[in-house]
Structures are given as structure tokens and as C-alpha cells.
Design a protein around this motif. Sequence first.
Motif, PDB file in Angstrom:
ATOM      1  N   LYS A  86      -7.827   7.478  -5.313  1.00 25.64           N
ATOM      2  CA  LYS A  86      -7.375   7.707  -3.931  1.00 25.64           C
ATOM      3  C   LYS A  86      -5.865   7.566  -3.869  1.00 25.64           C
ATOM      4  CE  LYS A  86     -10.583   8.361  -0.709  1.00 25.64           C
ATOM      5  NZ  LYS A  86     -10.462   8.930   0.606  1.00 25.64           N
ATOM      6  N   SER A  87      -5.165   8.643  -4.093  1.00 27.49           N
ATOM      7  CA  SER A  87      -3.706   8.565  -4.006  1.00 27.49           C
ATOM      8  C   SER A  87      -3.325   8.366  -2.540  1.00 27.49           C
ATOM      9  CB  SER A  87      -3.087   9.852  -4.539  1.00 27.49           C
ATOM     10  OG  SER A  87      -3.487  10.928  -3.749  1.00 27.49           O
ATOM     11  N   GLY A  88      -2.137   7.813  -2.314  1.00 33.27           N
ATOM     12  CA  GLY A  88      -1.670   7.549  -0.959  1.00 33.27           C
ATOM     13  C   GLY A  88      -1.697   8.804  -0.103  1.00 33.27           C
ATOM     14  N   LYS A  94       5.066   3.263   7.620  1.00 32.87           N
ATOM     15  CA  LYS A  94       3.594   3.357   7.520  1.00 32.87           C
ATOM     16  C   LYS A  94       2.952   2.679   8.741  1.00 32.87           C
ATOM     17  CE  LYS A  94      -0.294   3.962   5.035  1.00 32.87           C
ATOM     18  NZ  LYS A  94      -1.251   3.417   5.942  1.00 32.87           N
ATOM     19  N   GLN A 114      -5.184  10.008   0.990  1.00 30.75           N
ATOM     20  CA  GLN A 114      -5.697   9.238   2.130  1.00 30.75           C
ATOM     21  C   GLN A 114      -5.052   9.693   3.433  1.00 30.75           C
ATOM     22  OE1 GLN A 114      -5.642   4.997   1.573  1.00 30.75           O
ATOM     23  NE2 GLN A 114      -6.304   5.234  -0.534  1.00 30.75           N
ATOM     24  N   LEU A 115      -3.753   9.940   3.338  1.00 28.36           N
ATOM     25  CA  LEU A 115      -3.007  10.355   4.521  1.00 28.36           C
ATOM     26  C   LEU A 115      -3.487  11.728   5.014  1.00 28.36           C
ATOM     27  CD1 LEU A 115      -0.626   8.731   5.679  1.00 28.36           C
ATOM     28  CD2 LEU A 115       0.874  10.354   4.565  1.00 28.36           C
ATOM     29  N   ASP A 149      -6.329  13.116   4.484  1.00 34.54           N
ATOM     30  CA  ASP A 149      -7.683  12.914   4.967  1.00 34.54           C
ATOM     31  C   ASP A 149      -7.654  12.419   6.421  1.00 34.54           C
ATOM     32  OD1 ASP A 149     -10.037  13.329   3.694  1.00 34.54           O
ATOM     33  OD2 ASP A 149     -10.495  11.182   3.535  1.00 34.54           O
ATOM     34  N   ASP A 150      -6.794  11.445   6.604  1.00 31.84           N
ATOM     35  CA  ASP A 150      -6.599  10.819   7.903  1.00 31.84           C
ATOM     36  C   ASP A 150      -6.139  11.851   8.948  1.00 31.84           C
ATOM     37  OD1 ASP A 150      -6.821   8.321   8.914  1.00 31.84           O
ATOM     38  OD2 ASP A 150      -4.685   7.883   8.831  1.00 31.84           O
TER      39      ASP A 150
END
Length: 426
Positions: A13-15, A362, A18-19, A21-22
Motif C-alpha cells: 500500500k504505497s502512500g 497530510k 491510499q490517497l 483510493d481515498d
Amino acid sequence: MAFSKFGQKFTQKSGILQLMDDLGKALASDQPINMLGGGNPAKIPQVNAAFTQVAQNLIQSGQIIDSIANYSTPQGDDAFIKTLADFFRAEYGWNVQPENIALTNGSQNAFFYLFNLFGGEFEGGNKRILLPLSPEYVGYADAHISGSHFQTVRPKIERVQHNGKSGFFKYRVDFDALETLPEWENGEIGAICCSRPTNPTGNVLTDEEMARLDKLAQQHGIPLIIDNAYGAPFPNIIHTDNQLIWHDNIVLCFSLSKIGLPSARTGIVLANAEIINAINSLNAIINLSPTRMGAAMVTPMLQDGSLKQLSNEVIRPFYAEQAEYAIALLQHEFADYPLAIHQPEGAIFLWLWFENLPISSKELYEILKQRGTLIIPSEPFFVGLDTRDYRHAHECIRMSIAGDKTVLQQGIATIGEVVRELYDNA
Ligand code: PLP
């Protein structure tokens, strides 16, 4: 289930995963959202009308079937490649032949190939890709199959004026640090790569900076990769008067995404024949052949000049106006607060620096998301840098300027309310 090392690397799960996806989930929810986060190009009515017309012509002439019902060679659609070679010769006077061009499924696909051709494990050790400036395009970050990835140095920050107004800055390449990296002596740099205009900042490396990078690459016998996804001649979202350069040691990458065709997944690589042959081999194994729909649509538009005209007369002015509109709103919201905006020189984003922001970008992203506005925090864009003790890397955000004016107004008003409150309570 046990995955290979390759599997483990590409499923972690690279940063940014995730972003993204979000962002996708927030968009799919039924809450209203001011979308300042993604990388989608704007929906511009004249551009949509032009693509609709071309698509209709392709259907009526039956060319659509010739195109999509047949694989091309691994190099890509022959007619498009020939048209591109003619176009580059006529437009720039470069000695481009069809064997200097390969197509890929989006330019993202090309960067995966290029970074793994020039970075990773070599006989005698590892090589990295040198990013002369970081922040850089976040999509580069996890593209390596093996080995250590990127080498970079912190940028120099210069306060500048924009249209006679203060409150702006520009990143500059720190050549003193770059040219004296110990990795040069050990042969650990495999290529230099930069996006120009840059996603996320809208920076355009100057002609002088490019000439110095070009020289550095030649001195060390490595290629200079230029990511021209936003540059000339299409989509030409570039507001400074800069030269586009190409020769045998430069790999120049183009994309049809930002003219408005992101899902056509068409990337174009212009390079010496040895590199193009390598890309053809990779295409054969990974994709069999690249997609042809984008090629079919854009070939007639290159031939009749309409793509260049749309880029110059519609796409570039559209984004220039969006940038100025957003800047006026931002300067109004932050009149007495320490906002600095990266000089808007191109691409489809503004890069905002909130100096001494009391929380990380963030955390700011999370608060803004709760308030219905999506932006992208700065940390993941500092590709290749250890940002733990680098405060600037936690003080910026990227906002897209591709949305309509209401989205810009509401999104910027929310950013204003939230960030002013943070400074006021610090
Ligand atoms: N390079 C830059 C600088 C980008 O911003 C993007 C997409 O946002 C890409 C490359 C990849 O684009 P595509 O794969 O759609 O051509």
C-alpha cells in the motif's frame, strides 16, 4: 497466498495508492465534494466538440474498424508514427524518422519501462534515476521493479513576482549540490528525468537549466528523459517562452491525456533507435501492442493542424485563465496570511505553500476532506527525498485548476476558512 518479491513490491500500500483510493471513494460518495484533488484534464466544450467530430468521421468512413479491430506492431500505430515523424521534422527541424518513435499505453507505461531500463540492478551495482528537482510527479515514485530508486537534492526556493505582484516563489535546481553528488563518481546514476512543466508545481525548468542538465547527461553518458505531458506542441499548457529540445541523447515523452483523452491511454516516446527498439521489445511482452484509438483520433488532427490550433487557441488560454482566476481568489482569502504560490508557468495545478503551517499538509488534507474539499498534500511529491526533517515538504498542497469556477470558489473558500483558523489559533 505467497507473492514473489515483485508481487510484494507492487501490491504494497504505497502512500499515493491510499490517497488515490481515498479520492475515488470520496468522489463516489453522495456527499457534495469540491474536487481540487485529481489529475483529470478539464472538460472544455470546444475540445469535446472537436473529438466528437473526429470520432464521428472515423465511424462514418469505417476507419474505426481498421483501427480497433487490428493489433498494431509492438511499436504502435504505423500511420500515427509516420504522421508524428513528419510533424516533428516540419515543426522543429529535428531529424526524426519513424524508428525514433514508439507508442505506449499512456506515458505512465513509458516511465515504467524507462526507469527500469536505466535504473535498478546493473552488472557492477545499482543505478538510480536522478530527479534534478523534487517535488516531482508522484507517479514516478514506485515504478521500479528492483533496486534503490531515485536520487535528488532539495530545491532552491526563490521569491518572485507574478504579474507585478508579490506572494510567489519558484523552485530552482541546486546545481552545486547536483553536480557534486558522490553517486556520479561511482557511476550510480543511470538517467536524469524531469517533468516540464512539472506536476505538481507548474514549474517550467528554464532553458538554461535544461541546457545544463543536457550537458551533465552527455558528460556522464546517460540519457536525459524529459516528461512533456503538459508541454508543447500539445497540449501546450505552458505560459513561458521556452524551447523544446531533442537530440539522440534525449528521451522526450508526450501524452494524449492532457489534451482531453486520458482514457485513450496513449503515450509517445521520441528517442534514438536503440531505446525505441528496447521499448518495442517491452511492449511486445507486456502489452503485445499499444492501443490505437487515440492514434486514430489524433492522426487527422495533426495532419490538418487542428490539434495544434486547439492547444494554442483553446486549451492553453483556458488553463491560463483558470490559474489567474484561482490566484485572485486565493490572494483575497489569504490577504494577511503567509501564503506563497508557486509561479504558475504551466500544467493544470497550483502549488500552495503555507509557511509555518501549524499542522502537516497530510493533516490539513484530512480536515479539508471532512469539510468537503479535496486537495493533495505535499509529502508524497517529494520523490527521492527523506522529508522527516524537511519542514517545507509538509507545508504545501497541490490543487487542480481543471474544475469549473464554482468548484474553485467553494474549494478555495473552504481552504481559506480552515487555514486562517489554523494560523489564528497557533
Ligand atoms: N507525467 C506527468 C507529469 C503527469 O502528470 C502524468 C499524469 O498525470 C503522467 C506523466 C502520466 O500520464 P498518462 O499515463 O495519462 O500519459
